[in-house]
Scaffold this motif. Structure first.
Motif, PDB file in Angstrom:
ATOM      1  N   LEU A 189       0.839  -1.202   0.000  1.00  0.00           N
ATOM      2  CA  LEU A 189       0.000   0.000   0.000  1.00  0.00           C
ATOM      3  C   LEU A 189       0.867   1.242   0.000  1.00  0.00           C
ATOM      4  CD1 LEU A 189       0.405   0.756   3.112  1.00  0.00           C
ATOM      5  CD2 LEU A 189      -1.711  -0.458   3.516  1.00  0.00           C
ATOM      6  N   LYS A 190       0.253   2.345  -0.388  1.00  0.00           N
ATOM      7  CA  LYS A 190       0.949   3.626  -0.357  1.00  0.00           C
ATOM      8  C   LYS A 190       0.896   4.099   1.094  1.00  0.00           C
ATOM      9  CE  LYS A 190       1.358   7.643  -3.182  1.00  0.00           C
ATOM     10  NZ  LYS A 190       0.540   8.805  -3.373  1.00  0.00           N
ATOM     11  N   ASP A 191       2.081   4.206   1.702  1.00  0.00           N
ATOM     12  CA  ASP A 191       2.173   4.437   3.153  1.00  0.00           C
ATOM     13  C   ASP A 191       2.007   5.933   3.442  1.00  0.00           C
ATOM     14  OD1 ASP A 191       2.758   4.052   5.788  1.00  0.00           O
ATOM     15  OD2 ASP A 191       4.711   3.110   5.470  1.00  0.00           O
ATOM     16  N   GLU A 192       0.765   6.427   3.219  1.00  0.00           N
ATOM     17  CA  GLU A 192       0.529   7.879   3.220  1.00  0.00           C
ATOM     18  C   GLU A 192       0.745   8.542   4.572  1.00  0.00           C
ATOM     19  OE1 GLU A 192      -3.465   8.261   1.755  1.00  0.00           O
ATOM     20  OE2 GLU A 192      -2.870   7.521  -0.225  1.00  0.00           O
ATOM     21  N   ARG A 193       0.594   7.731   5.651  1.00  0.00           N
ATOM     22  CA  ARG A 193       0.750   8.327   6.982  1.00  0.00           C
ATOM     23  C   ARG A 193       2.086   7.914   7.606  1.00  0.00           C
ATOM     24  NH1 ARG A 193      -5.152   7.229   6.907  1.00  0.00           N
ATOM     25  NH2 ARG A 193      -4.831   5.156   7.792  1.00  0.00           N
ATOM     26  N   ARG A 194       3.057   7.583   6.741  1.00  0.00           N
ATOM     27  CA  ARG A 194       4.371   7.155   7.237  1.00  0.00           C
ATOM     28  C   ARG A 194       5.018   8.281   8.041  1.00  0.00           C
ATOM     29  NH1 ARG A 194       8.793   4.868   2.978  1.00  0.00           N
ATOM     30  NH2 ARG A 194       7.363   3.116   2.911  1.00  0.00           N
ATOM     31  N   SER A 224       4.733   0.496   1.221  1.00  0.00           N
ATOM     32  CA  SER A 224       5.138  -0.477   2.237  1.00  0.00           C
ATOM     33  C   SER A 224       4.475  -1.811   1.962  1.00  0.00           C
ATOM     34  CB  SER A 224       4.754   0.004   3.641  1.00  0.00           C
ATOM     35  OG  SER A 224       5.589   1.073   4.012  1.00  0.00           O
ATOM     36  N   SER A 225       5.174  -2.853   2.390  1.00  0.00           N
ATOM     37  CA  SER A 225       4.634  -4.203   2.296  1.00  0.00           C
ATOM     38  C   SER A 225       4.154  -4.602   3.682  1.00  0.00           C
ATOM     39  CB  SER A 225       5.745  -5.155   1.834  1.00  0.00           C
ATOM     40  OG  SER A 225       5.344  -6.497   2.000  1.00  0.00           O
ATOM     41  N   LEU A 226       2.936  -5.122   3.770  1.00  0.00           N
ATOM     42  CA  LEU A 226       2.393  -5.604   5.039  1.00  0.00           C
ATOM     43  C   LEU A 226       1.994  -7.061   4.862  1.00  0.00           C
ATOM     44  CD1 LEU A 226      -0.202  -2.786   5.930  1.00  0.00           C
ATOM     45  CD2 LEU A 226       2.277  -2.719   6.145  1.00  0.00           C
ATOM     46  N   GLY A 227       2.176  -7.853   5.908  1.00  0.00           N
ATOM     47  CA  GLY A 227       1.771  -9.249   5.799  1.00  0.00           C
ATOM     48  C   GLY A 227       1.488  -9.859   7.159  1.00  0.00           C
ATOM     49  N   LEU A 228       0.626 -10.833   7.173  1.00  0.00           N
ATOM     50  CA  LEU A 228       0.368 -11.605   8.393  1.00  0.00           C
ATOM     51  C   LEU A 228       0.838 -13.029   8.155  1.00  0.00           C
ATOM     52  CD1 LEU A 228      -1.269 -11.900  11.219  1.00  0.00           C
ATOM     53  CD2 LEU A 228      -2.905 -13.121   9.786  1.00  0.00           C
ATOM     54  N   PHE A 247      -7.894  -8.519   5.132  1.00  0.00           N
ATOM     55  CA  PHE A 247      -6.656  -7.813   5.467  1.00  0.00           C
ATOM     56  C   PHE A 247      -6.922  -6.534   6.259  1.00  0.00           C
ATOM     57  CE2 PHE A 247      -2.439  -6.198   5.324  1.00  0.00           C
ATOM     58  CZ  PHE A 247      -1.666  -7.344   5.317  1.00  0.00           C
ATOM     59  N   GLN A 248      -8.033  -5.851   5.953  1.00  0.00           N
ATOM     60  CA  GLN A 248      -8.380  -4.664   6.763  1.00  0.00           C
ATOM     61  C   GLN A 248      -8.592  -5.082   8.216  1.00  0.00           C
ATOM     62  OE1 GLN A 248      -8.132  -1.602   6.145  1.00  0.00           O
ATOM     63  NE2 GLN A 248      -8.268  -1.311   3.944  1.00  0.00           N
ATOM     64  N   ASN A 249      -9.245  -6.234   8.422  1.00  0.00           N
ATOM     65  CA  ASN A 249      -9.465  -6.710   9.793  1.00  0.00           C
ATOM     66  C   ASN A 249      -8.129  -7.015  10.476  1.00  0.00           C
ATOM     67  OD1 ASN A 249     -12.148  -6.557   9.187  1.00  0.00           O
ATOM     68  ND2 ASN A 249     -12.468  -8.772   8.932  1.00  0.00           N
ATOM     69  N   ILE A 250      -7.191  -7.577   9.705  1.00  0.00           N
ATOM     70  CA  ILE A 250      -5.878  -7.915  10.274  1.00  0.00           C
ATOM     71  C   ILE A 250      -5.153  -6.642  10.724  1.00  0.00           C
ATOM     72  CG2 ILE A 250      -3.560  -8.780   9.663  1.00  0.00           C
ATOM     73  CD1 ILE A 250      -5.068 -10.835   7.824  1.00  0.00           C
ATOM     74  N   ILE A 251      -5.205  -5.610   9.891  1.00  0.00           N
ATOM     75  CA  ILE A 251      -4.545  -4.348  10.259  1.00  0.00           C
ATOM     76  C   ILE A 251      -5.099  -3.837  11.592  1.00  0.00           C
ATOM     77  CG2 ILE A 251      -4.428  -1.882   9.627  1.00  0.00           C
ATOM     78  CD1 ILE A 251      -4.135  -2.808   6.688  1.00  0.00           C
ATOM     79  N   PHE A 261      -2.195   2.456   9.150  1.00  0.00           N
ATOM     80  CA  PHE A 261      -2.547   1.758   7.903  1.00  0.00           C
ATOM     81  C   PHE A 261      -4.049   1.582   7.650  1.00  0.00           C
ATOM     82  CE2 PHE A 261       1.747  -0.187   8.820  1.00  0.00           C
ATOM     83  CZ  PHE A 261       2.415   0.551   7.853  1.00  0.00           C
ATOM     84  N   SER A 262      -4.856   1.719   8.714  1.00  0.00           N
ATOM     85  CA  SER A 262      -6.275   1.408   8.562  1.00  0.00           C
ATOM     86  C   SER A 262      -6.926   2.271   7.465  1.00  0.00           C
ATOM     87  CB  SER A 262      -6.975   1.642   9.905  1.00  0.00           C
ATOM     88  OG  SER A 262      -8.252   1.108   9.833  1.00  0.00           O
ATOM     89  N   GLY A 263      -7.686   1.633   6.611  1.00  0.00           N
ATOM     90  CA  GLY A 263      -8.455   2.347   5.584  1.00  0.00           C
ATOM     91  C   GLY A 263      -7.662   2.726   4.345  1.00  0.00           C
ATOM     92  N   LEU A 264      -6.342   2.566   4.338  1.00  0.00           N
ATOM     93  CA  LEU A 264      -5.570   2.922   3.132  1.00  0.00           C
ATOM     94  C   LEU A 264      -5.859   1.926   2.015  1.00  0.00           C
ATOM     95  CD1 LEU A 264      -2.039   3.968   4.517  1.00  0.00           C
ATOM     96  CD2 LEU A 264      -3.968   5.415   3.871  1.00  0.00           C
ATOM     97  N   GLU A 265      -5.783   2.452   0.794  1.00  0.00           N
ATOM     98  CA  GLU A 265      -6.125   1.602  -0.359  1.00  0.00           C
ATOM     99  C   GLU A 265      -4.980   0.649  -0.693  1.00  0.00           C
ATOM    100  OE1 GLU A 265      -7.268   2.291  -4.958  1.00  0.00           O
ATOM    101  OE2 GLU A 265      -7.544   4.012  -3.606  1.00  0.00           O
ATOM    102  N   PHE A 266      -5.307  -0.597  -0.958  1.00  0.00           N
ATOM    103  CA  PHE A 266      -4.279  -1.572  -1.316  1.00  0.00           C
ATOM    104  C   PHE A 266      -3.923  -1.445  -2.799  1.00  0.00           C
ATOM    105  CE2 PHE A 266      -6.556  -4.269   2.076  1.00  0.00           C
ATOM    106  CZ  PHE A 266      -5.825  -3.662   3.087  1.00  0.00           C
ATOM    107  N   LEU A 267      -2.658  -1.734  -3.127  1.00  0.00           N
ATOM    108  CA  LEU A 267      -2.221  -1.611  -4.526  1.00  0.00           C
ATOM    109  C   LEU A 267      -2.576  -2.842  -5.350  1.00  0.00           C
ATOM    110  CD1 LEU A 267       1.173   0.230  -3.977  1.00  0.00           C
ATOM    111  CD2 LEU A 267      -1.046   1.179  -4.593  1.00  0.00           C
TER     112      LEU A 267
END
Ligand SMILES: Cc1cc2nc3c(=O)[nH]c(=O)nc-3n(C[C@H](O)[C@H](O)[C@H](O)COP(=O)(O)OP(=O)(O)OC[C@H]3O[C@@H](n4cnc5c(N)ncnc54)[C@H](O)[C@@H]3O)c2cc1C
Length: 406
Positions: A189-194, A224-228, A247-251, A261-267
């Motif tokens: 995702l685009k890490d807009e709030r980094r 950024s790459s995020l993963g569970l 994935f939104q629930n995981i975040i 990260f919550s609510g950011l659009e996935f690429l």
């Protein structure tokens, strides 16, 4: 059918195949790489560890990769609720590189193959290996692309086909992994709030519970790459019906990261890999060796995958070159036993991570700097340094200390 003649055929142009091909080319051998996909292509495995730099250096890749300004990785951070454990590779026990990169693999793997092609290495993309026939150590491989079907005669094959696992499948070399079946789901995702500074660039492993952890890997381009990672049953149990919602629930499970990260659009739609660990009965045979994920893959938790891919790719190339030039090579001792030693060191750390013993050491205030430096060397990939007791006694050191800690 047309037949090409080469010294070594490398199957797959990921980091393992690229390092192998580069070293063979440097040694003056006729090498051909066959890759079924068109690059750039997505593949997971974005956090490297310092030991890979030895292999990239040997393959002559460092300068070309530096030009791409990938994010430098100087260490790793582990979180568990309010607890924090930082490893700084410059403080590690063993000699060796104290930094590496965290990067999008599509662009990185393309960088390596571009460098190879600029040096005249023959890489055929969108060409798939179909069958292989061995006649002693020589082999005849049938490959196919949209234009033609042809054969490649080689004195040696390095199978770096990753999860394609070409020779393990054709020669019945697959065997179940000794590790519990785990699963992963991941996205970019685009890490807009980094945040500014180190916090915004630091790779982090956030422990959500003993067997569930969440990775955050910031890249230099603001993505950024995020993963569970979790036991496969757990991932099934939280499946919300579509991967985006899951994935939104995981975040939202990560107290630390949900506001970032919550609510950011996935690429792209989050991808899943279930039961990713892989193993083989043998790492070599007459006329071939298996490298990288085509041989063994343990677990993402310590980012060891690319390191084994390049360690085994580099070593295979050097041994194959010696064999082709007429020297006798003891593949059992010089290849399989060497590679499996390092794999087994990491296996011990993966196992004690999921039993909770290693996590206890990571987050315990009474674990001293000397122990941390030695564990840090393992996390940096220096898993063949037997001067490090956390390497030499890998199968008991962590348990022994975890047992005596309050
Ligand atoms: C969830 C998860 C997270 C991970 N995270 C990390 C991490 O952070 N750090 C890390 O170091 N590792 C990580 N890994 C492991 C990492 O992905 C692999 O270890 C690494 O990519 C292996 O490199 P390779 O060169 O062996 O294979 P690959 O990079 O997979 O390359 C193999 C190539 O072979 C080609 N191929 C396959 N079949 C054929 C065929 N028949 N003919 C021609 N070509 C073929 C494929 O197209 C592919 O390009 C992770 C793995 C998982 C599952």
């Amino acid at each position: 059918m047309k037949t090409e003649i080469v010294d070594v055929l490398v199957i797959g142009a990921g980091p393992s195949g690229a390092v192998a091909a580069s070293i063979l080319h440097q040694k003056g051998l006729k090498v051909k790489v066959v890759e079924q996909q068109k690059f750039p292509r997505f593949v997971i495995g974005e956090s490297l560890i310092p030991r890979v730099m030895d292999h990239f250096d040997e393959a002559g890749f460092i300068e070309g990769v530096l030009e791409k300004n990938f994010e430098k990785k100087l260490g790793a951070r582990f979180l568990r609720g309010e607890e924090v454990c930082n490893f700084d590779f410059s403080q590690k026990f063993s000699e060796g590189w104290d930094w590496t990169w965290q990067l999008p693999r599509a662009e990185f793997d393309k960088t390596l193959t571009d460098i190879l092609e600029s040096r005249g290495v023959d890489i055929e993309f969108q060409t798939k290996v179909q069958t292989v026939e061995f006649n002693g150590t020589d082999s005849l491989t049938t490959v196919e692309n949209s234009d033609e079907k042809k054969q490649i005669h080689a004195k040696f094959i390095i199978d770096s086909s990753g999860y394609g696992r070409v020779l393990p499948k054709l020669l019945d070399l697959d065997t179940p992994s000794s590790l519990e079946p785990m699963a992963a789901i991941f996205v970019h995702l685009k890490d807009e709030r980094r945040p500014e500074g180190v916090e915004g660039t630091q790779i982090t492993f956030d422990v959500l519970s003993q067997k569930n952890w969440f990775w955050v890997i910031p890249f230099s381009d603001g993505i950024s790459s995020l993963g569970l990672v979790s036991p496969k049953e757990y991932l099934e149990s939280i499946d919300a019906g579509d991967n985006v919602q899951t994935f939104q629930n995981i975040i939202n499970e990560s107290e630390y990261y949900k506001s970032r990260f919550s609510g950011l659009e996935f690429l792209f739609e989050p991808k899943k890999i279930v039961s990713y660990s892989a193993a083989v009965k043998k790492l070599y045979g007459p006329g071939f060796s298996l490298t990288g994920n085509s041989a063994e893959f343990l677990d993402p938790v310590f980012s060891s995958g690319v390191c084994f891919a390049t360690e085994s790719g580099a070593l295979s190339a050097k041994l194959a070159a010696r064999q082709i030039l007429g020297e006798k090579v003891d593949w059992q001792k010089e290849y399989e036993e060497y590679i499996m030693y390092g794999v087994n060191v990491f296996r011990s750390y993966v196992k004690t991570w999921y039993t909770g013993e290693l996590q206890k050491l990571f987050f315990h205030p009474e674990v001293n700097e000397d122990i941390r430096r030695k564990i840090c060397a393992v996390l940096a990939g220096y898993v063949w340094d037997k001067n490090n007791p956390f390497v030499a006694k890998h199968d008991r050191a962590v348990q022994a200390i975890a047992h005596i800690l309050p």
